[in-house]
Design an enzyme around this catalytic site. Structure first.
Site, PDB file in Angstrom:
ATOM      1  N   GLY A  61       0.864  -1.179   0.000  1.00  0.00           N
ATOM      2  CA  GLY A  61       0.000   0.000   0.000  1.00  0.00           C
ATOM      3  C   GLY A  61       0.895   1.222   0.000  1.00  0.00           C
ATOM      4  N   SER A  62       1.153   1.761   1.198  1.00  0.00           N
ATOM      5  CA  SER A  62       2.105   2.873   1.299  1.00  0.00           C
ATOM      6  C   SER A  62       3.492   2.438   0.818  1.00  0.00           C
ATOM      7  CB  SER A  62       2.192   3.348   2.755  1.00  0.00           C
ATOM      8  OG  SER A  62       0.979   3.939   3.141  1.00  0.00           O
ATOM      9  N   GLU A 119      -4.509   7.404  -2.104  1.00  0.00           N
ATOM     10  CA  GLU A 119      -3.525   8.230  -2.813  1.00  0.00           C
ATOM     11  C   GLU A 119      -2.505   8.836  -1.847  1.00  0.00           C
ATOM     12  OE1 GLU A 119      -4.899  10.407  -6.203  1.00  0.00           O
ATOM     13  OE2 GLU A 119      -6.727   9.207  -6.322  1.00  0.00           O
ATOM     14  N   GLY A 120      -2.081   8.009  -0.901  1.00  0.00           N
ATOM     15  CA  GLY A 120      -1.122   8.423   0.110  1.00  0.00           C
ATOM     16  C   GLY A 120      -1.839   8.829   1.379  1.00  0.00           C
TER      17      GLY A 120
END
Lengths: 382, 259
Positions: free
Chosen positions: A131-132, A363-364
């Site tokens: 993910g991140s 998106e972060g």
């Protein structure tokens, strides 16, 4: 410093506001409840030119700019977070990179239909274990003559089920770590491209967040965006733009919840007066208004920098961080202003509250934005 | 087929109208200006006629100060081909007849086959200009139309206009003046491309002298504007039903004089 929108930007904003209010807001509660993708209104958004706002006209877009895009997106989000998510991903995460990094032949095939609103695009970076930590791409593409053979699993892809095109990030050379990541446009219907699952979510429930699986999926090398190994660079550049879009979505959700709260504070009475006469409520509304304006200005600044071709990575991270945190705080307080009525589904603020949460994550995450900002503060990445 | 659409820029329907320091005018501070909604029906119908016939030209025309350009640009964004702006301080105090005479001069220059207007502007609700235009031009006029159909040759138009309890159907020879009623169509939203392209389209400024016409003093002038008196608050009648009903009848008869 100039803060006035141009006449075109104002007209685009006004059109988006009216369309959102009359066509989207009336269906927002129902599609949220049913978790149903809003085909009809998304098609109309495409016809109006909202699905490729900043893409030049020759490639199917509207030929406007990022400032017009965020003004319009805020208006859509004010009515419905799901529609805003669908619009944001198609504009920022799909059309933008295909325009920026695609060849004319790729723009013709993969960009024009999406920018004109005839087809949807998606962006597949996240994986079950990435993910991140997006560098940790497990999806693998192995070259076989004129094709890549793609295997792997992508998680949480917005527009994942509805998209005709998905920009898929994958490892083409594991030894090179993030310099071995490549971006491929994979078309719906390609053998071995499966969509096994659509997620049941807390918020933005009408946007389809899907899991994508690739099983020996053969993708022509002509579908590769940029060179082999450029994928991570493309992903980061794209996410900068995406964050400006999510910031606009967050501002819209906050502004929508705020408008409902002001209306409620005027009409709801307690202790013999409208609750807006109570100082505790006034303070909440004043804080909301101030935070929303701050978030909006940060978002417009980031959009303006992008339009001028100036570095905007840090500005985008600040806008996204502040707007997402503002959306969460404002929608929480909007429920509070509504009291018990805010907690039930009859009033819209309950939905805004659920929709706002994702803006702190996708998106972060807010934490990743702080990382980006801290790096700029300490070391200078631009 | 060339179609002219006369539009008026008016305050947004959500405006809280306030009277200015000069009691003959409203306070325009902070007002959002829009194309009068009935005029939007007229623009939409003109565009549909052009689209249906596959050719033609739609020209928007308006009289008023510089800000009226925004309204004309909205019409261009919707799809009108060009616009004409009657923009001259000489028309600052124009009444409906002066407006009609100026517009009629432009219509004569442009020589369209059809002139479309809204049934009335939503600001002062005069509803006079379209009929006056028809009179000045010597053209037939159908007001408050709900339907229209132009024959293939572009010689006549069949219109259905709203009357009590039904529709009244007329055939008019062209050129003619039609005024649009709500229900004629659903105006389109301007597309982003339409908005971006609007600036490239022509808005021609026309001065009174360009029409070879010396402005005349208005025959109608505003003496004063008065705000509506605030509505008195509602009253809930107390007591049991027989008492309350008795009081209700008494108030309706003696105070409201309604029965």
């Amino acid at each position: 410093m100039k803060l006035d929108a141009t006449e075109e930007q104002q007209m685009i904003q006004a059109m988006a506001r009216e369309f959102a209010e009359t066509a989207i807001r009336p269906v927002a509660a129902e599609i949220d409840r049913e978790g149903r993708f809003p085909h009809e209104t998304v098609k109309r958004m495409g016809e109006l030119g909202l699905m490729g706002v900043a893409i030049p006209e020759p490639w199917g877009g509207s030929g406007a700019d990022t400032v017009a895009y965020v003004l319009a997106l805020e208006e859509i989000a004010k009515a419905c977070g799901s529609h805003a998510a669908i619009m944001s991903v198609n504009n920022s995460l799909y059309c933008d990179p295909v325009y920026k990094f695609g060849t004319d032949a790729q723009r013709e095939r993969f960009l024009r239909p999406a920018a004109a609103g005839h087809a949807l695009g998606g962006f597949a970076l996240s994986e079950p274990q990435a993910g991140s930590d997006a560098r940790n791409q497990q999806t693998l593409a192995v070259r076989d003559g004129g094709h890549y053979v793609l295997n792997g699993r992508k998680q949480f892809v917005t527009n994942g089920r509805e998209a005709a095109f998905v920009l898929v990030f994958c490892a083409t050379d594991r030894a090179k770590a993030h310099r071995g990541i490549t971006a491929l446009v994979v078309e719906k219907g390609t053998t071995g491209f499966l969509v096994p699952k659509t997620e049941d979510k807390l918020g933005i429930r009408a946007s389809d967040t899907a899991e994508l699986v690739f099983e020996d999926c053969r993708v022509p090398t002509a579908n590769r965006l940029g060179e082999e190994g450029m994928g991570f660079k493309i992903a980061l550049a794209t996410l900068d733009g995406g964050r400006v879009g999510i910031a606009a979505q967050a501002v819209g959700l906050a502004a929508g919840a705020f408008e409902r709260s002001v209306a409620y504070a005027r009409e709801r009475k307690s202790f013999g007066v409208a609750i807006g006469q109570h100082q505790m409520v006034q303070w909440m509304l004043a804080d909301m208004a101030t935070a929303i304006d701050g978030a909006r200005l940060l978002t417009l600044r980031a959009a303006g920098l992008k339009d001028k071709g100036r570095p905007y990575t840090t500005a985008a991270a600040m806008a996204k961080l502040f707007a997402a945190e503002t959306a969460m705080k404002v929608t929480t307080d909007a429920v509070q202003v509504h009291g018990g009525y805010g907690f039930i589904k009859d009033y819209e603020v309950e939905r805004y509250f659920r929709d706002a949460k994702i803006t702190q994550i996708y998106e972060g995450t807010s934490q990743i934005q702080k990382l980006v900002i801290a790096r700029a503060v300490l070391g200078g990445t631009e | 087929m060339k179609i002219l659409v006369a539009v008026k820029q008016v305050p947004d329907t959500a405006t809280q109208v306030k009277i200015s320091a000069d009691p003959r005018a409203i306070d325009t501070t902070g007002i959002t200006w829009i194309v009068s909604p009935y005029d939007e029906f007229a623009v939409e119908e003109a565009l549909r006629i052009k689209e249906k016939r596959g050719q033609g030209e739609v020209v928007a025309v308006s009289l008023g100060p510089e800000r009226v350009k925004e309204a004309l640009r909205s019409c261009l964004a919707m799809g009108c081909d060009r616009a004409i702006h009657l923009n001259d301080p000489a028309w600052n105090d124009a009444d409906t007849l002066v407006t009609s005479k100026a517009l009629a001069a432009v219509v004569k220059q442009e020589a369209p086959q059809l002139l479309l207007c809204g049934r009335q502007a939503i600001d002062d609700d005069m509803g006079a200009v379209a009929a006056q235009l028809a009179e000045l031009l010597g053209w037939p006029c159908a007001s408050w139309i709900m339907e229209e159909a132009i024959d293939g040759d572009g010689k006549t138009v069949r219109t259905a206009r709203q009357v009590e309890g039904g529709l009244e159907v007329f055939d008019l020879p062209l050129p003619a003046v039609l005024t649009a009623q709500k229900g004629l169509n659903e105006p389109r939203y301007p597309t982003l491309r339409g908005i971006m392209g609007a600036k490239k389209k022509e808005i021609r400024d026309v001065k009174a002298a360009d029409l070879g016409w010396a402005p005349e003093p208005p025959q109608l002038s505003v003496v004063t504007l008065e705000a509506l008196p605030p509505r008195p608050p509602g009253r809930i009648l107390q007591g049991d039903v027989p008492t309350a009903v008795k009081e209700l009848v008494r108030s309706l008869r003696e105070e409201a004089k309604a029965i």
